[in-house]
Structures are given as structure tokens and as C-alpha cells.
Write an enzyme that holds these catalytic residues in place. Sequence first.
Site, mmCIF file in Angstrom:
data_model
loop_
_atom_site.group_PDB
_atom_site.id
_atom_site.type_symbol
_atom_site.label_atom_id
_atom_site.label_comp_id
_atom_site.label_asym_id
_atom_site.label_seq_id
_atom_site.Cartn_x
_atom_site.Cartn_y
_atom_site.Cartn_z
ATOM 1 N N THR A 86 0.863 -1.180 0.000
ATOM 2 C CA THR A 86 0.000 0.000 0.000
ATOM 3 C C THR A 86 0.898 1.228 0.000
ATOM 4 O O THR A 86 1.589 1.495 0.989
ATOM 5 C CB THR A 86 -0.914 0.020 1.233
ATOM 6 O OG1 THR A 86 -1.613 -1.225 1.306
ATOM 7 C CG2 THR A 86 -1.924 1.169 1.126
ATOM 8 N N LYS B 86 -7.602 1.286 -2.776
ATOM 9 C CA LYS B 86 -7.038 0.764 -1.506
ATOM 10 C C LYS B 86 -6.974 1.872 -0.450
ATOM 11 O O LYS B 86 -7.280 1.661 0.723
ATOM 12 C CB LYS B 86 -5.640 0.185 -1.767
ATOM 13 C CG LYS B 86 -4.892 -0.249 -0.529
ATOM 14 C CD LYS B 86 -5.552 -1.399 0.202
ATOM 15 C CE LYS B 86 -4.787 -1.760 1.466
ATOM 16 N NZ LYS B 86 -5.498 -2.744 2.286
HETATM 17 P P1 NAP Z 1 5.178 -5.747 8.099
HETATM 18 O O1 NAP Z 1 4.918 -7.064 8.712
HETATM 19 O O2 NAP Z 1 5.522 -4.593 8.957
HETATM 20 O O3 NAP Z 1 6.320 -5.945 6.992
HETATM 21 C C1 NAP Z 1 6.878 -4.840 6.336
HETATM 22 C C2 NAP Z 1 7.877 -5.328 5.299
HETATM 23 O O4 NAP Z 1 8.519 -4.180 4.687
HETATM 24 C C3 NAP Z 1 9.001 -6.192 5.881
HETATM 25 O O5 NAP Z 1 9.388 -7.132 4.908
HETATM 26 C C4 NAP Z 1 10.095 -5.144 6.091
HETATM 27 O O6 NAP Z 1 11.386 -5.698 6.169
HETATM 28 C C5 NAP Z 1 9.929 -4.317 4.848
HETATM 29 N N1 NAP Z 1 10.536 -2.998 4.933
HETATM 30 C C6 NAP Z 1 10.165 -1.979 5.751
HETATM 31 N N2 NAP Z 1 10.950 -0.909 5.527
HETATM 32 C C7 NAP Z 1 11.824 -1.257 4.550
HETATM 33 C C8 NAP Z 1 12.870 -0.576 3.873
HETATM 34 N N3 NAP Z 1 13.168 0.704 4.148
HETATM 35 N N4 NAP Z 1 13.545 -1.241 2.905
HETATM 36 C C9 NAP Z 1 13.224 -2.519 2.607
HETATM 37 N N5 NAP Z 1 12.241 -3.220 3.205
HETATM 38 C C10 NAP Z 1 11.550 -2.590 4.168
HETATM 39 O O7 NAP Z 1 3.957 -5.251 7.214
HETATM 40 P P2 NAP Z 1 2.780 -6.110 6.543
HETATM 41 O O8 NAP Z 1 1.649 -6.179 7.504
HETATM 42 O O9 NAP Z 1 3.328 -7.349 5.938
HETATM 43 O O10 NAP Z 1 2.336 -5.066 5.406
HETATM 44 C C11 NAP Z 1 3.056 -4.983 4.169
HETATM 45 C C12 NAP Z 1 2.253 -4.071 3.231
HETATM 46 O O11 NAP Z 1 0.938 -4.634 3.049
HETATM 47 C C13 NAP Z 1 2.036 -2.661 3.787
HETATM 48 O O12 NAP Z 1 2.072 -1.735 2.725
HETATM 49 C C14 NAP Z 1 0.638 -2.750 4.395
HETATM 50 O O13 NAP Z 1 0.023 -1.473 4.458
HETATM 51 C C15 NAP Z 1 -0.057 -3.699 3.431
HETATM 52 N N6 NAP Z 1 -1.189 -4.489 3.966
HETATM 53 C C16 NAP Z 1 -1.111 -5.088 5.194
HETATM 54 C C17 NAP Z 1 -2.192 -5.851 5.655
HETATM 55 C C18 NAP Z 1 -2.171 -6.516 7.014
HETATM 56 O O14 NAP Z 1 -3.241 -6.992 7.463
HETATM 57 N N7 NAP Z 1 -1.051 -6.616 7.697
HETATM 58 C C19 NAP Z 1 -3.333 -6.018 4.860
HETATM 59 C C20 NAP Z 1 -3.362 -5.428 3.600
HETATM 60 C C21 NAP Z 1 -2.269 -4.671 3.155
HETATM 61 P P3 NAP Z 1 11.901 -6.328 7.599
HETATM 62 O O15 NAP Z 1 11.255 -7.684 7.692
HETATM 63 O O16 NAP Z 1 13.375 -6.405 7.449
HETATM 64 O O17 NAP Z 1 11.445 -5.375 8.676
#
Ligand code: NAP
Length: 290
Positions: free
Chosen positions: A96, A171
Site C-alpha cells: 500500500t 485501496k
Molecule cells: P510488516 O509485517 O511490517 O512488513 C513490512 C515489510 O517491509 C518487511 O518485509 C520489512 O522488512 C519491509 N521494509 C520496511 N521498511 C523497509 C525498507 N526501508 N527497505 C526494505 N524493506 C523494508 O507489514 P505487513 O503487515 O506485511 O504489510 C506490508 C504491506 O501490506 C504494507 O504496505 C501494508 O500497508 C499492506 N497491507 C497489510 C495488511 C495486514 O493486514 N497486515 C493487509 C493489507 C495490506 P523487515 O522484515 O526487514 O522489517
Amino acid sequence: MAKVAFIGLGRMGHGMAGRYLDAGFEVALWNRSKAKAEDLIGRGARWAASPADAAVDADAVVTMVADDAASRAVWLGKDGAAATMKAGALAIECSTVSYRHALELARELRGRGLVYIDSPVTGLPDAAAAGKLTLLVGAEPGDLEQARPYLTPLSTTIRHFGAAGSGTVYKLINNLMGAIQIAGIAEGLAIAEQAGLDMKLVLEAVESGVAASPQVIRHSRRMAARNFSGATFTAALRQKDAAYAVALAESLLADAPIMGHAAVQAYDRAKAYAPDDDEGKMIEIVSRPK
Ligand code: NAP
């Protein structure tokens, strides 16, 4: 065998990458921290030294990272995927991101001969791991057809909103409405508590009343019980989505009151309080004594 590079193995990305392994794709992986990849490597994925290394020879690169800055880094950074992708390969952004970033990324990647589609998702991490996400796609129709074999393993529903960027628009609308609802239920429950209402009765009434939405139903009992275990969506991510959505609202809704401002302010505080905890902790912000 089709080759996928998957970048970003957080709560969502880890399960999504696993879906490609289940479906028999050849998978290369990169994540900022390698520990999250270990079990996927054990299942046959190749660990790559960088996004650029993951993207070598890939038919499609799929990313699922936190925000604009992370997306820019993994696509366009020094060792970003775009540096090595072959002409005509698919660039599928599932994170997102802001609308402005989605358009910039589309322009940059297309300028390098790549096929860009934005495909942010709805669904929680368990849906990601089960291939039951809904994909919100912005793409040229022909590009979507090229991408479809790489989208099907992730999803039960593909909604095509129009040109590149339009999936991201939807989104952001979706998550802004969610942010307002979640902040609203926190405020409503906090008022009920302070007024001394029977919370069992309040919850029954909320869940069967006209204000009940899937978001409200998902959060209200957990908030009332202060049960924030098993965070699926964090305060930091909700704040980010609401802020991106408000920026979009400001660009489109001239002179209108933007309700999202209040949600962004509330999530600014929730993010400062507990960035990596469940977004439902909003009730602790609202109900803290003066
Ligand atoms: P998350 O668990 O916090 O994971 C974030 C990911 O981004 C991890 O792989 C992290 O790496 C990486 N990352 C963060 N900063 C970075 C950087 N500067 N350079 C490279 N990699 C970086 O988040 P998530 O829940 O999986 O969400 C991921 C995306 O999906 C987001 O955009 C979120 O808004 C969207 N989303 C989430 C959900 C949900 O229910 N969680 C639902 C729909 C959409 P590390 O592992 O090394 O920290």
C-alpha cells in the site's frame, strides 16, 4: 517453469511468497532481514543478496513492503530490482503506497521497458498465506492478462479498477474508511466505559446495530477486553495509509471538510504510543485519563 522474485517477507509477504512455492513457481526471495526467509528457503526458494539479485531473469517481480520509502528502495535503489529486470518483465507492486508514488513508479518502470501494475490487497495475513486475498488492480487490460498467472496464486478475487494507480486509489479509500471506523469505535467504547454502561450490553448492541461493519465487529470485543494479541495490522501502517489517503483527498476534494484529518491525528498518537502493536490499541489512547 515461471520465475518469480518476491521482495518483502513481513506479515503479509511471507505468506504470499509461500503461495508461489505451493503453486510450483521458481522463487527467488529478498527481505531486509534474512531470518524471515529461512523456512521459505527450506521449502526451495533461492535467497538473493539484494532485490537486484532476486530480479535477475525473473518473469515477474512482486513486492510487499511497508511504505513509499521501502518501495522506492526495493525497486529503484542502488541494488533495486529495476536495475536487473529483463525487458518486458512484470513489475507488480502489492504494497500500500501513496497515489503519487504509484504513478511515479509506473512512469519510472515503464521508462525502463517493464510492465507495471499496482495490485494492493485486502485481507489479513492468514488470507495472504491461504491465497485468499482480494487484489485491487490498476493496469492496462493487456498488462493485467500478462500478470494474471502471477496474481491467481495469491487471490480469490481480482478487482480491476482501471489504469495504473487506480488500484491504489481504491485501496487508500478503503483504508481511510477503515481508519475512521476504528477510531470511531474506540471513541464510542471509551465513552460507554466512562459513562458506566454495561459493556456486555454495549457490545451486543454495537454488533447488531446499524453501525456494525466487519471492521467494527472485528475490533470492538478486542478493544473492550484490551486484547491486542496477535497483531495483524499495526498502528504505524494504519497511520501511513490514512495519511496517504488524506493527501489524495486534499488533491481531489476542493474546500471539503476532510474527515480523515481527525483519523490521521489519532493514528499519529497511536503510532507514537505503540507503532508495532495492533491498531486496536487506539482505545488506550482515547481512554487514557486526562
Ligand atoms: P510488516 O509485517 O511490517 O512488513 C513490512 C515489510 O517491509 C518487511 O518485509 C520489512 O522488512 C519491509 N521494509 C520496511 N521498511 C523497509 C525498507 N526501508 N527497505 C526494505 N524493506 C523494508 O507489514 P505487513 O503487515 O506485511 O504489510 C506490508 C504491506 O501490506 C504494507 O504496505 C501494508 O500497508 C499492506 N497491507 C497489510 C495488511 C495486514 O493486514 N497486515 C493487509 C493489507 C495490506 P523487515 O522484515 O526487514 O522489517
